[in-house]
Design a protein around this motif. Structure first.
Motif, PDB file in Angstrom:
ATOM      1  N   VAL A   1     -29.934 -32.390 -70.069  1.00 16.86           N
ATOM      2  CA  VAL A   1     -29.719 -31.756 -68.775  1.00 16.86           C
ATOM      3  C   VAL A   1     -30.991 -31.906 -67.937  1.00 16.86           C
ATOM      4  N   GLY A   2     -30.855 -32.466 -66.746  1.00 12.58           N
ATOM      5  CA  GLY A   2     -31.992 -32.592 -65.835  1.00 12.58           C
ATOM      6  C   GLY A   2     -32.907 -33.765 -66.107  1.00 12.58           C
ATOM      7  N   LEU A   3     -32.504 -34.700 -66.971  1.00 16.09           N
ATOM      8  CA  LEU A   3     -33.390 -35.809 -67.339  1.00 16.09           C
ATOM      9  C   LEU A   3     -33.766 -36.661 -66.130  1.00 16.09           C
ATOM     10  N   ASN A   4     -32.782 -37.058 -65.351  1.00 13.08           N
ATOM     11  CA  ASN A   4     -33.081 -37.930 -64.213  1.00 13.08           C
ATOM     12  C   ASN A   4     -33.777 -37.179 -63.082  1.00 13.08           C
ATOM     13  N   GLN A   5     -33.480 -35.889 -62.940  1.00 15.60           N
ATOM     14  CA  GLN A   5     -34.206 -35.075 -61.964  1.00 15.60           C
ATOM     15  C   GLN A   5     -35.675 -34.967 -62.342  1.00 15.60           C
ATOM     16  N   ALA A   6     -35.936 -34.778 -63.655  1.00 13.28           N
ATOM     17  CA  ALA A   6     -37.324 -34.702 -64.124  1.00 13.28           C
ATOM     18  C   ALA A   6     -38.051 -36.015 -63.890  1.00 13.28           C
TER      19      ALA A   6
ATOM     20  N   ARG B   1     -44.251 -64.974 -64.320  1.00 13.03           N
ATOM     21  CA  ARG B   1     -44.373 -65.795 -63.111  1.00 13.03           C
ATOM     22  C   ARG B   1     -45.449 -65.263 -62.176  1.00 13.03           C
ATOM     23  N   GLY B   2     -46.241 -64.304 -62.651  1.00 11.87           N
ATOM     24  CA  GLY B   2     -47.391 -63.850 -61.885  1.00 11.87           C
ATOM     25  C   GLY B   2     -47.165 -62.644 -61.002  1.00 11.87           C
ATOM     26  N   VAL B   3     -46.008 -61.981 -61.107  1.00  8.26           N
ATOM     27  CA  VAL B   3     -45.753 -60.782 -60.317  1.00  8.26           C
ATOM     28  C   VAL B   3     -46.351 -59.586 -61.049  1.00  8.26           C
ATOM     29  N   GLU B   4     -47.279 -58.910 -60.407  1.00  9.31           N
ATOM     30  CA  GLU B   4     -47.909 -57.730 -60.996  1.00  9.31           C
ATOM     31  C   GLU B   4     -46.973 -56.533 -60.797  1.00  9.31           C
ATOM     32  N   GLN B   5     -46.642 -55.837 -61.880  1.00 10.29           N
ATOM     33  CA  GLN B   5     -45.651 -54.765 -61.806  1.00 10.29           C
ATOM     34  C   GLN B   5     -46.112 -53.499 -62.535  1.00 10.29           C
ATOM     35  N   GLN B   6     -45.725 -52.375 -61.982  1.00 12.35           N
ATOM     36  CA  GLN B   6     -45.756 -51.122 -62.706  1.00 12.35           C
ATOM     37  C   GLN B   6     -44.328 -50.583 -62.732  1.00 12.35           C
ATOM     38  N   VAL B   7     -43.895 -50.153 -63.906  1.00 16.91           N
ATOM     39  CA  VAL B   7     -42.549 -49.612 -64.080  1.00 16.91           C
ATOM     40  C   VAL B   7     -42.669 -48.118 -64.358  1.00 16.91           C
ATOM     41  N   MET B   8     -42.023 -47.312 -63.535  1.00 18.30           N
ATOM     42  CA  MET B   8     -41.962 -45.875 -63.770  1.00 18.30           C
ATOM     43  C   MET B   8     -40.573 -45.544 -64.295  1.00 18.30           C
ATOM     44  N   THR B   9     -40.513 -45.068 -65.531  1.00 19.73           N
ATOM     45  CA  THR B   9     -39.217 -44.887 -66.183  1.00 19.73           C
ATOM     46  C   THR B   9     -39.243 -43.686 -67.110  1.00 19.73           C
ATOM     47  N   VAL B  10     -38.109 -43.413 -67.716  1.00 17.38           N
ATOM     48  CA  VAL B  10     -37.966 -42.316 -68.666  1.00 17.38           C
ATOM     49  C   VAL B  10     -38.397 -42.797 -70.048  1.00 17.38           C
TER      50      VAL B  10
ATOM     51  N   HIS C   1     -33.699 -49.405 -59.062  1.00 14.91           N
ATOM     52  CA  HIS C   1     -32.492 -49.783 -59.793  1.00 14.91           C
ATOM     53  C   HIS C   1     -31.572 -48.559 -59.854  1.00 14.91           C
ATOM     54  N   ALA C   2     -30.412 -48.639 -59.210  1.00 19.25           N
ATOM     55  CA  ALA C   2     -29.507 -47.499 -59.093  1.00 19.25           C
ATOM     56  C   ALA C   2     -28.229 -47.739 -59.888  1.00 19.25           C
ATOM     57  N   ASP C   3     -27.724 -46.650 -60.486  1.00 23.04           N
ATOM     58  CA  ASP C   3     -26.557 -46.764 -61.376  1.00 23.04           C
ATOM     59  C   ASP C   3     -25.370 -45.952 -60.899  1.00 23.04           C
TER      60      ASP C   3
ATOM     61  N   THR D   1     -36.984 -46.881 -62.104  1.00 28.73           N
ATOM     62  CA  THR D   1     -35.712 -46.825 -62.812  1.00 28.73           C
ATOM     63  C   THR D   1     -35.795 -45.828 -63.957  1.00 28.73           C
ATOM     64  N   PRO D   2     -34.823 -44.929 -64.067  1.00 32.79           N
ATOM     65  CA  PRO D   2     -34.777 -44.092 -65.277  1.00 32.79           C
ATOM     66  C   PRO D   2     -34.192 -44.832 -66.466  1.00 32.79           C
ATOM     67  N   PHE D   3     -33.838 -46.109 -66.291  1.00 31.04           N
ATOM     68  CA  PHE D   3     -33.180 -46.891 -67.346  1.00 31.04           C
ATOM     69  C   PHE D   3     -34.054 -48.090 -67.693  1.00 31.04           C
ATOM     70  N   PHE D   4     -34.585 -48.084 -68.912  1.00 32.74           N
ATOM     71  CA  PHE D   4     -35.483 -49.165 -69.322  1.00 32.74           C
ATOM     72  C   PHE D   4     -35.496 -49.216 -70.839  1.00 32.74           C
ATOM     73  N   HIS D   5     -35.440 -50.419 -71.379  1.00 32.62           N
ATOM     74  CA  HIS D   5     -35.404 -50.583 -72.830  1.00 32.62           C
ATOM     75  C   HIS D   5     -36.818 -50.664 -73.399  1.00 32.62           C
ATOM     76  N   HIS D   6     -37.180 -49.689 -74.217  1.00 30.85           N
ATOM     77  CA  HIS D   6     -38.463 -49.707 -74.911  1.00 30.85           C
ATOM     78  C   HIS D   6     -38.243 -50.388 -76.259  1.00 30.85           C
ATOM     79  N   ASP D   7     -38.438 -51.699 -76.295  1.00 24.57           N
ATOM     80  CA  ASP D   7     -38.140 -52.404 -77.534  1.00 24.57           C
ATOM     81  C   ASP D   7     -39.309 -52.399 -78.519  1.00 24.57           C
ATOM     82  N   CYS D   8     -40.297 -51.538 -78.247  1.00 26.29           N
ATOM     83  CA  CYS D   8     -41.404 -51.366 -79.182  1.00 26.29           C
ATOM     84  C   CYS D   8     -41.060 -50.351 -80.270  1.00 26.29           C
ATOM     85  N   VAL D   9     -39.827 -49.839 -80.278  1.00 20.09           N
ATOM     86  CA  VAL D   9     -39.419 -48.839 -81.266  1.00 20.09           C
ATOM     87  C   VAL D   9     -38.184 -49.330 -82.010  1.00 20.09           C
ATOM     88  N   THR D  10     -37.954 -48.753 -83.191  1.00 18.89           N
ATOM     89  CA  THR D  10     -36.749 -49.058 -83.972  1.00 18.89           C
ATOM     90  C   THR D  10     -35.797 -47.884 -84.020  1.00 18.89           C
TER      91      THR D  10
END
Length: 451
Positions: free
Chosen positions: A86-91, A42-51, A115-117, A7-16
């Motif tokens: 410009v080109g963010l999601n392509q990158a 719940r025990g699901v191992e995940q890797q998230v590739m995002t912007v 996850h598609a928008d 998903t190119p859409f993900f909330h990085h809540d480690c920043v202000t």
């Protein structure tokens, strides 16, 4: 179970602070973060590739079993009023595909969740990454071209047919599909056509968002610069074309003449690629003294604001579900908006009189004014709907997602779990036999389902 989340859409809540050109935070970003964490718990191992944006670590472990990877090819910082850069999601897509080849050897997923928008690039990610890794993919339509999406610019209208076709292709080749509403699921099944049984409805969750005490809510907006003693009309979300900010400004300009309510202050919470334009429009309309802009706020600062509002206004061109509306209502605040997409189901089931035809700014102004002058009636309706809202958009989102994954894998998880347990037991027996026989041989670990 190993799930690769694309998903190119993900909330990085480690920043202000969040640079708006890297796609400001909206409901979709927050929902995907929330779902990822609940599944990890719940025990699901995940890797998230995002912007991500400069300053974020390229890879971080959010919690055990959840790794966030900022996956983006280098690109010049040329501003776009639709995507931020410009080109963010392509990158993002280019980097995802490049990362897929080594990932196939080091951490092969059992399932890919895309996850598609309504934009092209996420729709391409599932079929291409599935081919690279050999894993099937499931697809969530957070906004569907077939059902809800409205083109946002002249260029977007030109490519609408292409993206429409890409969505059809991605849907047909997905192992399983999920949507946020039954309305979209029914439309997709009819338009493709597709077996409706292949589509699960997985609505967004309001998570821990709840009404806060009135004094705390009032204090929170005072700190943002909102004066005392006036109605507070709110906008919460990304400042982008599809969210209808121009109609929000136009509504504010007609408030005193049309609303029938006392003079109001208009609070804009959030940032986005068109925030500069919105501020310019407010200045040009002579409304600067009536508006308060907060910019980006951490998500945990939103419930006090939602509670303090007299009404949340959502003049969106399209809304698949309307997470901000749900959050406002569980905080006890009525919502006025256009009768589009999922708002017809969420707001429409609680305060239907506050929904008006899309584009009718005068009707929207009257509806928002009615939410202020008829506050007792509308707040009573919202309070009465709270149990249903929490039951429909509450804490079982992760459980529904797990069932969705199990269906996508066709029961393979359960079979492989059993094989893994049997393999481990067999290895233990062999190891014990070897020890009893005095052998120096080693017991080998099982190679079954990855937990």
């Amino acid at each position: 179970m190993r799930v690769l989340r694309l998903t190119p859409f993900f909330h990085h809540d480690c920043v202000t602070e969040w640079p708006a050109e890297f796609d400001a935070v909206g409901g979709m970003q927050v929902q995907i973060l929330r779902l990822s964490r609940e599944l990890a718990d719940r025990g699901v191992e995940q890797q998230v590739m995002t912007v991500g944006f400069p300053g974020l670590p390229r890879t971080r472990t959010d919690r055990p079993g959840l790794v966030i990877r900022v996956t983006r090819a280098p690109l010049p910082r040329l501003r776009s009023e639709l995507t931020g850069l410009v080109g963010l999601n392509q990158a993002w897509l280019a980097a995802v595909l490049t990362a897929g080849f080594p990932l196939r050897r080091r951490w092969r997923p059992d399932l890919i969740h895309v996850h598609a928008d309504g934009q092209l690039w996420a729709l391409l990610a599932g079929p291409l990454m599935s081919r690279i890794t050999g894993a099937p993919y499931c697809l969530t339509l957070h906004c569907s071209r077939l059902a809800v999406y409205e083109p946002m610019s002249r260029f977007d209208r030109l490519q609408h047919g292409l993206v429409h076709a890409a969505e059809r292709y991605a849907l047909r080749h997905a192992r399983r599909v999920s949507t946020l509403t039954s309305r979209t699921a029914d439309t997709v099944a009819r338009e493709l056509p597709m077996d409706r049984a292949r589509i699960d409805v997985l609505p967004d969750s309001v998570g821990a968002v709840r009404r806060v005490p009135a004094l705390a809510a009032e204090e929170s907006v005072r700190e943002l610069g909102v004066p005392d003693g006036v109605p507070l009309v709110g906008w919460v979300g990304r400042v982008a074309h599809e969210k209808g900010w121009r109609d929000f400004v136009a509504m504010a300009g007609r408030w005193d003449e049309v609303s029938g309510a006392p003079g109001a202050v208009f609070l804009v919470v959030g940032d986005g690629p068109q925030c500069g334009r919105m501020r310019e429009a407010v200045e040009a309309a002579g409304l600067a003294d009536r508006f308060v802009f907060t910019g980006f706020l951490p998500h945990d600062a939103v419930p006090p604001v939602m509670t303090a509002l007299d009404v949340l206004v959502m003049p969106s061109a399209h809304e698949e579900l309307g997470g901000s509306a749900l959050e406002a209502m569980v905080c006890g605040t009525p919502v006025a908006g256009y009768a589009v997409g999922g708002l017809r189901d969420t707001v429409g089931s609680v305060t239907p009189a506050l929904l008006v035809e899309r584009g009718d700014v005068e009707a929207l102004t009257r509806a928002a004014g009615e939410a202020v002058t008829g506050a007792a009636v509308h707040r009573e309706a919202v309070a009465g709907a709270l149990p249903v809202l929490l039951a429909s958009y509450g804490d079982d989102t992760a459980d529904r997602a797990l069932e969705h994954y199990r269906r996508a894998l066709g029961g393979a998880a359960d079979r492989a779990d059993g094989a893994d347990r049997a393999d481990r037991a067999g290895n233990a027996d062999r190891a014990g036999s070897t020890d009893r026989a005095g052998s120096a041989g080693k017991a080998h670990g099982g190679a079954g389902w990855r937990g």
